[in-house]
Design an enzyme around this catalytic site. Structure first.
Site, PDB file in Angstrom:
ATOM      1  N   ASP A  30       0.846  -1.194   0.000  1.00 42.45           N
ATOM      2  CA  ASP A  30       0.000   0.000   0.000  1.00 42.45           C
ATOM      3  C   ASP A  30       0.882   1.245   0.000  1.00 42.45           C
ATOM      4  OD1 ASP A  30      -2.980   1.030   0.722  1.00 42.45           O
ATOM      5  OD2 ASP A  30      -1.484   2.290   1.710  1.00 42.45           O
ATOM      6  N   LYS A  49      -2.427   5.900  -4.514  1.00 42.31           N
ATOM      7  CA  LYS A  49      -3.493   6.881  -4.232  1.00 42.31           C
ATOM      8  C   LYS A  49      -3.202   8.219  -4.898  1.00 42.31           C
ATOM      9  CE  LYS A  49      -3.487   4.771   0.347  1.00 42.31           C
ATOM     10  NZ  LYS A  49      -2.094   4.604   0.764  1.00 42.31           N
TER      11      LYS A  49
HETATM   12  P1  NDP Z   1       0.628   1.746  11.858  1.00 40.43           P
HETATM   13  O1  NDP Z   1      -0.544   1.716  12.761  1.00 40.43           O
HETATM   14  O2  NDP Z   1       0.820   0.654  10.874  1.00 40.43           O
HETATM   15  O3  NDP Z   1       1.898   1.896  12.800  1.00 40.43           O
HETATM   16  C1  NDP Z   1       3.212   1.897  12.313  1.00 40.43           C
HETATM   17  C2  NDP Z   1       4.134   1.990  13.528  1.00 40.43           C
HETATM   18  O4  NDP Z   1       3.991   0.824  14.317  1.00 40.43           O
HETATM   19  C3  NDP Z   1       5.588   2.103  13.124  1.00 40.43           C
HETATM   20  O5  NDP Z   1       6.199   2.965  14.061  1.00 40.43           O
HETATM   21  C4  NDP Z   1       6.094   0.676  13.305  1.00 40.43           C
HETATM   22  O6  NDP Z   1       7.469   0.642  13.648  1.00 40.43           O
HETATM   23  C5  NDP Z   1       5.256   0.204  14.477  1.00 40.43           C
HETATM   24  N1  NDP Z   1       5.056  -1.241  14.453  1.00 40.43           N
HETATM   25  C6  NDP Z   1       4.781  -2.005  13.371  1.00 40.43           C
HETATM   26  N2  NDP Z   1       4.665  -3.296  13.731  1.00 40.43           N
HETATM   27  C7  NDP Z   1       4.901  -3.351  15.054  1.00 40.43           C
HETATM   28  C8  NDP Z   1       4.951  -4.420  15.969  1.00 40.43           C
HETATM   29  N3  NDP Z   1       4.733  -5.683  15.589  1.00 40.43           N
HETATM   30  N4  NDP Z   1       5.222  -4.119  17.275  1.00 40.43           N
HETATM   31  C9  NDP Z   1       5.438  -2.845  17.665  1.00 40.43           C
HETATM   32  N5  NDP Z   1       5.393  -1.787  16.825  1.00 40.43           N
HETATM   33  C10 NDP Z   1       5.137  -2.046  15.527  1.00 40.43           C
HETATM   34  O7  NDP Z   1       0.595   3.177  11.110  1.00 40.43           O
HETATM   35  P2  NDP Z   1       0.666   3.698   9.613  1.00 40.43           P
HETATM   36  O8  NDP Z   1       0.324   5.123   9.666  1.00 40.43           O
HETATM   37  O9  NDP Z   1       1.935   3.352   8.965  1.00 40.43           O
HETATM   38  O10 NDP Z   1      -0.520   2.929   8.878  1.00 40.43           O
HETATM   39  C11 NDP Z   1      -0.312   1.785   8.079  1.00 40.43           C
HETATM   40  C12 NDP Z   1      -0.437   2.093   6.612  1.00 40.43           C
HETATM   41  O11 NDP Z   1      -1.720   2.647   6.323  1.00 40.43           O
HETATM   42  C13 NDP Z   1       0.524   3.186   6.107  1.00 40.43           C
HETATM   43  O12 NDP Z   1       1.839   2.732   6.001  1.00 40.43           O
HETATM   44  C14 NDP Z   1      -0.138   3.573   4.819  1.00 40.43           C
HETATM   45  O13 NDP Z   1       0.129   2.613   3.815  1.00 40.43           O
HETATM   46  C15 NDP Z   1      -1.602   3.557   5.228  1.00 40.43           C
HETATM   47  N6  NDP Z   1      -2.077   4.893   5.671  1.00 40.43           N
HETATM   48  C16 NDP Z   1      -3.051   5.495   4.905  1.00 40.43           C
HETATM   49  C17 NDP Z   1      -3.530   6.721   5.246  1.00 40.43           C
HETATM   50  C18 NDP Z   1      -4.571   7.351   4.401  1.00 40.43           C
HETATM   51  O14 NDP Z   1      -4.846   8.543   4.576  1.00 40.43           O
HETATM   52  N7  NDP Z   1      -5.194   6.637   3.472  1.00 40.43           N
HETATM   53  C19 NDP Z   1      -3.051   7.464   6.433  1.00 40.43           C
HETATM   54  C20 NDP Z   1      -2.052   6.737   7.187  1.00 40.43           C
HETATM   55  C21 NDP Z   1      -1.627   5.494   6.818  1.00 40.43           C
HETATM   56  P3  NDP Z   1       8.652   0.331  12.594  1.00 40.43           P
HETATM   57  O15 NDP Z   1       8.303   0.967  11.293  1.00 40.43           O
HETATM   58  O16 NDP Z   1       9.854   0.898  13.250  1.00 40.43           O
HETATM   59  O17 NDP Z   1       8.755  -1.163  12.448  1.00 40.43           O
END
Ligand code: NDP
Length: 278
Positions: free
Chosen positions: A48, A78
């Site tokens: 994504d 997107k």
């Molecule tokens: P998430 O809720 O996926 O959180 C990501 C965070 O959680 C990062 O800091 C990551 O750390 C941490 N994390 C991941 N896995 C674990 C785990 N197993 N244990 C502990 N911490 C963990 O947030 P996002 O905002 O990234 O949302 C996911 C996806 O949704 C985005 O990447 C994007 O593709 C989409 N999105 C879409 C939006 C929209 O407006 N349409 C807005 C926001 C997001 P680390 O990276 O260090 O591993």
């Protein structure tokens, strides 16, 4: 490492989307290619991205390097907010395909409705065209609230395949989900782990289930999403997180555990209100 097969959801436009994907928001372009290659090697088959993440070309490079058959990887991108402006939507779609190095995307989304611009219905009509032309196999929306979806329904015969929205145990979108369910629109959760805005191990309902199943709090939260029927796209640059988040198909939360997490809903967003993003 062998992983259990990822379940899929059939969308109202015919696409079959892996229910677990891999999000790349805020993945630095400098590490995006290696991160997406690692995700594909770990077994993820759904990426994504978005023009606004500035990493489509690095995602494309990873897809190319992985060399998987095109039909085995689901790719979502997107439309960036400043491309709603009439005449630019097609250019934006074509540039995304070029950056990704693809002939088509599996899913193209309007990233935000930008309601004050008043263009999202016209933009949607362009997306209908992209679907008809095969540039996007499925088209949908993100951050659309009920009023925005109703405006589309009034002026378009094509129902969005899905709505990608902020959704996690503290903000469960009950009213919107009820509308989506009634209209056959799939629910896709962004920020499924709360984007680091709350401590994953700080909620007893989640910590207790994690202990009971020998899983991490993140795995319990992702399992709650799956069992709720949501498509979920956690982001993880840390390889341990990446591995954790795909190892969620070998346990099942009990009805009582699901109910305890359902009860965590505060009804309050942790991130931006789509009506305020303009
Ligand atoms: P998430 O809720 O996926 O959180 C990501 C965070 O959680 C990062 O800091 C990551 O750390 C941490 N994390 C991941 N896995 C674990 C785990 N197993 N244990 C502990 N911490 C963990 O947030 P996002 O905002 O990234 O949302 C996911 C996806 O949704 C985005 O990447 C994007 O593709 C989409 N999105 C879409 C939006 C929209 O407006 N349409 C807005 C926001 C997001 P680390 O990276 O260090 O591993």
């Amino acid at each position: 490492m062998a992983t259990d097969p990822i379940p899929a959801i059939t969308l109202n436009q015919g696409g079959v989307i892996p229910q677990l994907g891999f999000g790349v928001f805020k993945v630095d372009p400098a590490v995006t290619q290696q991160t997406v290659e690692a995700a594909l090697a770990a077994g993820y088959r759904h990426i994504d991205t978005a023009t606004g993440y500035n990493n489509e070309s690095e995602v494309g490079a990873a897809l190319k390097a992985a060399g998987l058959p095109r039909e085995q990887v689901w790719v979502t991108t997107k439309l960036r907010n400043d491309h709603h402006a009439a005449g630019d939507v097609r250019g934006a779609m074509e540039r995304s395909l070029m950056m990704l190095g693809l002939d088509y995307v599996d899913l193209y989304l309007i990233h935000w409705p930008m309601p004050k611009l008043g263009l999202y219905v016209a933009t949607w009509q362009q997306l209908e065209q992209f679907k008809a032309e095969g540039l996007a196999r499925n088209v949908g929306v993100a951050n659309f609230q009920v009023a925005h979806l109703e405006a589309l329904a009034e002026r378009s015969g094509l129902v969005p395949a899905l709505d990608q929205v902020e959704l996690h145990p503290l903000f469960q979108q009950r009213e919107l989900r009820s509308y989506l369910d009634r209209h056959g629109i799939a629910v896709e959760a962004w920020g499924p782990l709360g984007q680091g805005r709350f401590a994953l191990d700080g909620l007893p309902a989640i910590a207790d289930a994690a202990r009971a199943h020998g899983k991490t709090p993140a795995q319990v939260i992702l399992r709650w999403h799956l069992q709720s029927g949501f498509i979920v796209i956690p982001k993880a640059v840390d390889p341990a997180h990446m591995a954790d988040n795909i190892a969620i198909f070998d346990f099942t939360l009990t009805p009582a555990e699901m109910a305890a997490i359902d009860a965590l809903d505060t009804g309050q967003r942790l991130s931006a209100d789509p009506d305020e993003v303009n």
